[in-house]
Design a protein around this motif. Structure first.
Motif, short mmCIF file in Angstrom:
data_model
loop_
_atom_site.label_atom_id
_atom_site.label_comp_id
_atom_site.label_asym_id
_atom_site.label_seq_id
_atom_site.Cartn_x
_atom_site.Cartn_y
_atom_site.Cartn_z
N UNK A 35 0.83 -1.20 0.00
CA UNK A 35 0.00 0.00 0.00
C UNK A 35 0.87 1.26 0.00
N UNK A 36 1.89 1.29 0.87
CA UNK A 36 2.76 2.47 0.94
C UNK A 36 3.51 2.69 -0.37
N UNK A 48 1.27 12.25 6.56
CA UNK A 48 1.10 13.57 7.15
C UNK A 48 0.56 13.53 8.56
N UNK A 49 -0.03 12.40 8.96
CA UNK A 49 -0.58 12.30 10.30
C UNK A 49 -0.79 10.84 10.67
N UNK A 50 -0.87 10.59 11.98
CA UNK A 50 -1.00 9.22 12.47
C UNK A 50 -1.77 9.25 13.78
N UNK A 51 -2.52 8.19 14.06
CA UNK A 51 -3.25 8.09 15.32
C UNK A 51 -3.67 6.65 15.58
N UNK A 52 -3.89 6.35 16.84
CA UNK A 52 -4.36 5.02 17.22
C UNK A 52 -5.88 4.99 17.18
N UNK A 53 -6.42 3.89 16.67
CA UNK A 53 -7.87 3.71 16.64
C UNK A 53 -8.20 2.41 17.34
N UNK A 57 -5.40 -0.78 16.09
CA UNK A 57 -5.14 -0.39 14.70
C UNK A 57 -4.56 1.01 14.65
N UNK A 58 -3.90 1.33 13.55
CA UNK A 58 -3.27 2.63 13.36
C UNK A 58 -3.88 3.31 12.14
N UNK A 59 -4.41 4.53 12.33
CA UNK A 59 -4.95 5.33 11.24
C UNK A 59 -3.87 6.30 10.78
N UNK A 60 -3.70 6.42 9.46
CA UNK A 60 -2.70 7.35 8.92
C UNK A 60 -3.33 8.17 7.79
N UNK A 61 -2.86 9.40 7.69
CA UNK A 61 -3.27 10.27 6.59
C UNK A 61 -2.05 10.48 5.71
N UNK A 62 -2.20 10.19 4.42
CA UNK A 62 -1.16 10.40 3.42
C UNK A 62 -1.65 11.47 2.46
N UNK A 70 -5.12 12.80 -1.43
CA UNK A 70 -4.96 12.38 -0.04
C UNK A 70 -5.64 11.02 0.14
N UNK A 71 -5.15 10.27 1.14
CA UNK A 71 -5.67 8.95 1.44
C UNK A 71 -5.63 8.73 2.95
N UNK A 72 -6.70 8.15 3.49
CA UNK A 72 -6.73 7.73 4.89
C UNK A 72 -6.68 6.21 4.90
N UNK A 73 -5.72 5.67 5.66
CA UNK A 73 -5.59 4.22 5.76
C UNK A 73 -5.71 3.78 7.21
#
Length: 104
Positions: A35-36, A48-53, A57-62, A70-73
């Motif tokens: 994916x990356x 551009x950003x990261x957070x725990x959900x 799981x880890x949410x990231x904004x690219x 932009x993409x949220x994974x």
């Protein structure tokens, strides 16, 4: 404002994740490395950003300043990354935060 935008993006990601996580696992998921690589090579997107959900799981904004995409994974603990949302016209904002003590 960057923190506020990140929180809003993370909140949006969580809402979309809750609504689509089960559906996304079959259709829009792959090993994280794949994916990356695709986001970088096809769309020039970087994290551009990261957070725990939920559930570890880890949410990231690219996003890409070059393409505006932009993409949220969400990456599951097993290393599988799922696409949650994507779009165009990404902008990095540099707005001033409200003064401390003001209920904005």
């Amino acid at each position: 404002m960057t923190k506020t935008m990140f929180k809003m993006t993370m909140g949006l990601g969580l809402m979309v994740l809750a609504a689509q996580q089960v559906q996304a696992q079959g259709r829009n998921c792959a090993p994280r490395e794949a994916v990356l690589k695709r986001l970088a090579e096809t769309y020039s997107e970087t994290r551009r950003g990261i957070g725990l959900v939920q559930q570890g799981s880890v949410m990231e904004v690219f996003a890409s300043d070059e393409t505006g995409t932009w993409t949220i994974t969400v990456t599951m603990p097993n290393g599988v990354t799922c696409l949650v949302a994507s779009g165009q016209s990404y902008e990095t904002l540099a707005e001033a935060l409200p003064a401390q003590g003001n209920d904005a």
